[in-house]
Design an enzyme around this catalytic site. Sequence first.
Site, PDB file in Angstrom:
ATOM      1  N   SER A 233       0.841  -1.196   0.000  1.00  0.00           N
ATOM      2  CA  SER A 233       0.000   0.000   0.000  1.00  0.00           C
ATOM      3  C   SER A 233       0.876   1.245   0.000  1.00  0.00           C
ATOM      4  O   SER A 233       2.094   1.154   0.132  1.00  0.00           O
ATOM      5  CB  SER A 233      -0.912   0.010   1.220  1.00  0.00           C
ATOM      6  OG  SER A 233      -0.172   0.457   2.340  1.00  0.00           O
ATOM      7  N   LYS A 234       0.207   2.384  -0.114  1.00  0.00           N
ATOM      8  CA  LYS A 234       0.916   3.671  -0.140  1.00  0.00           C
ATOM      9  C   LYS A 234       1.837   3.847   1.052  1.00  0.00           C
ATOM     10  O   LYS A 234       2.816   4.562   0.983  1.00  0.00           O
ATOM     11  CB  LYS A 234      -0.118   4.807  -0.120  1.00  0.00           C
ATOM     12  CG  LYS A 234      -0.586   5.178  -1.504  1.00  0.00           C
ATOM     13  CD  LYS A 234      -1.458   6.409  -1.438  1.00  0.00           C
ATOM     14  CE  LYS A 234      -2.232   6.538  -2.726  1.00  0.00           C
ATOM     15  NZ  LYS A 234      -3.412   7.344  -2.606  1.00  0.00           N
ATOM     16  N   ARG A 235       1.483   3.217   2.154  1.00  0.00           N
ATOM     17  CA  ARG A 235       2.291   3.385   3.357  1.00  0.00           C
ATOM     18  C   ARG A 235       3.648   2.695   3.239  1.00  0.00           C
ATOM     19  O   ARG A 235       4.600   3.027   3.923  1.00  0.00           O
ATOM     20  CB  ARG A 235       1.542   2.845   4.586  1.00  0.00           C
ATOM     21  CG  ARG A 235       0.771   3.934   5.309  1.00  0.00           C
ATOM     22  CD  ARG A 235      -0.218   3.358   6.268  1.00  0.00           C
ATOM     23  NE  ARG A 235      -1.356   2.800   5.538  1.00  0.00           N
ATOM     24  CZ  ARG A 235      -1.899   1.627   5.778  1.00  0.00           C
ATOM     25  NH1 ARG A 235      -1.417   0.855   6.717  1.00  0.00           N
ATOM     26  NH2 ARG A 235      -2.930   1.209   5.068  1.00  0.00           N
TER      27      ARG A 235
END
Length: 463
Positions: A233-235
Amino acid sequence: MEIRVRFAPSPTGHLHIGSLRTAIFNWLFARHNNGKFLLRIEDTDLERSKQEYTDSILETFKWMRMDPDEPILVQSKRFKEHKKLAEELLKKGFAYKCYCVKRDEQEIEGSYSKYSGKCKNLTSQDNSVSFVIRFKIPNDKTEISFNDLIHGKITFPLDQFDDFVILRSDGTPTYNFVVVADDIFMRISHIIRGEDHISNTPKQILLYNAIGVKSPEFAHVPSILNESGQKLSKRDAAVSVIEYKKEGFLVDALFNYLVRLGWAHKDQEIFSREELITLFSLEHVGKSGSIFDIKKLEWLNGIYIRQKDSKELLKIIESDVNSDFRNKTSFFNNEQILKLIDLYKERSKTLLVLSEIIILLIKLPANYEKSAINEFVTEKTIYYLKELINELKSINDWTEATLSEKIKSLCKKLEIKLPNLAQPIRIALTGNITSPGVFELLAVLSKDESINRLNAFLEFLKK
Ligand code: GLU
């Protein structure tokens, strides 16, 4: 049979790195089998779909040199045909009108619980009231199986599914139905997509059966995971392909990396596109998720950067990474810039890093690295540098070869080893000791600029 595959992104965001890998698998499968690679823009969610994302996705495909073989199909342009097909299913008794509109809204918003089938056997139908069209899950079998080309046989009990909506009350089609309608229209032979669509496949096969068309083959590609085994994910990392472009990852490096993430041929790591087209097959795509490793991508990018000509690297820096690059580095002429790219590409993981290093070189170092000074500067360095500057001033033929010869003989005269002089020169010219060969660097910076920087460092040391 003609091999025809499609990649079908929804234009609700920029292309995701995991989706790009799925697209690459489709593209390679088509190329390997002399088939066709097609693109379909799945914009049935009219509210979330945006033209800017469609543009961005298409630009990404252009950048990746993965243009589709036929015109792009935009799903919303075929709403009329979708409606017609839903009405045919209605006529043939494979679907029915459902007036529980509230339920429909709930279902679309995702608060899902099994539909009771209340409207399944209604005898009178009222067209003046809002309705949805639901597909009838057949009751003549209890389970449904398909042979996934990556995962093998997958079976689902049918009682897990309820009569799902295929056409909303506003006449627009829902996901499972529209995918089938368009895949039939596009004569798709193999559906290669993310494994999050496995649970949709039974519904889609039932639709194929009702429509009377043979199902295509299915291959569900495992997800790309982060280090703790969850979906990337973006994280965890940049997930939009566009971000990799802006950082100066080369197309071929990204392509190579993403294919190897989930597909293998012995333990080979570096492949040309042609090699991949020859070697690619779905049998060698792994069943489990692969972990995204930015270090490995950077390593591979470094290899591809080193293989590329500096002129081409400059073009890429200007077009993808920093359009202002030559303005910012106008201190150097073109020849110097190409030479600097040549020198620094040996140690750069991305073109962003490479361009930033060169931008820093346009002026005197803003500061000199303390640890480098502690390690390589002694009391005698001031004296060595003075001697060096005198020697350099006398050089007329300012070339790498002459510089090397003169500086080496100066070291001999001073009875010191080359690094005793080379490291302080590096610090003087760039502020640290991570620069490439010192003779090359002096040569490219020019006589005046080099002497100027050495004098400035000398003044700094005297203080
Ligand atoms: N539009 C779907 C997605 O972006 C893909 C549908 C499919 O490949 O069947 O996940």
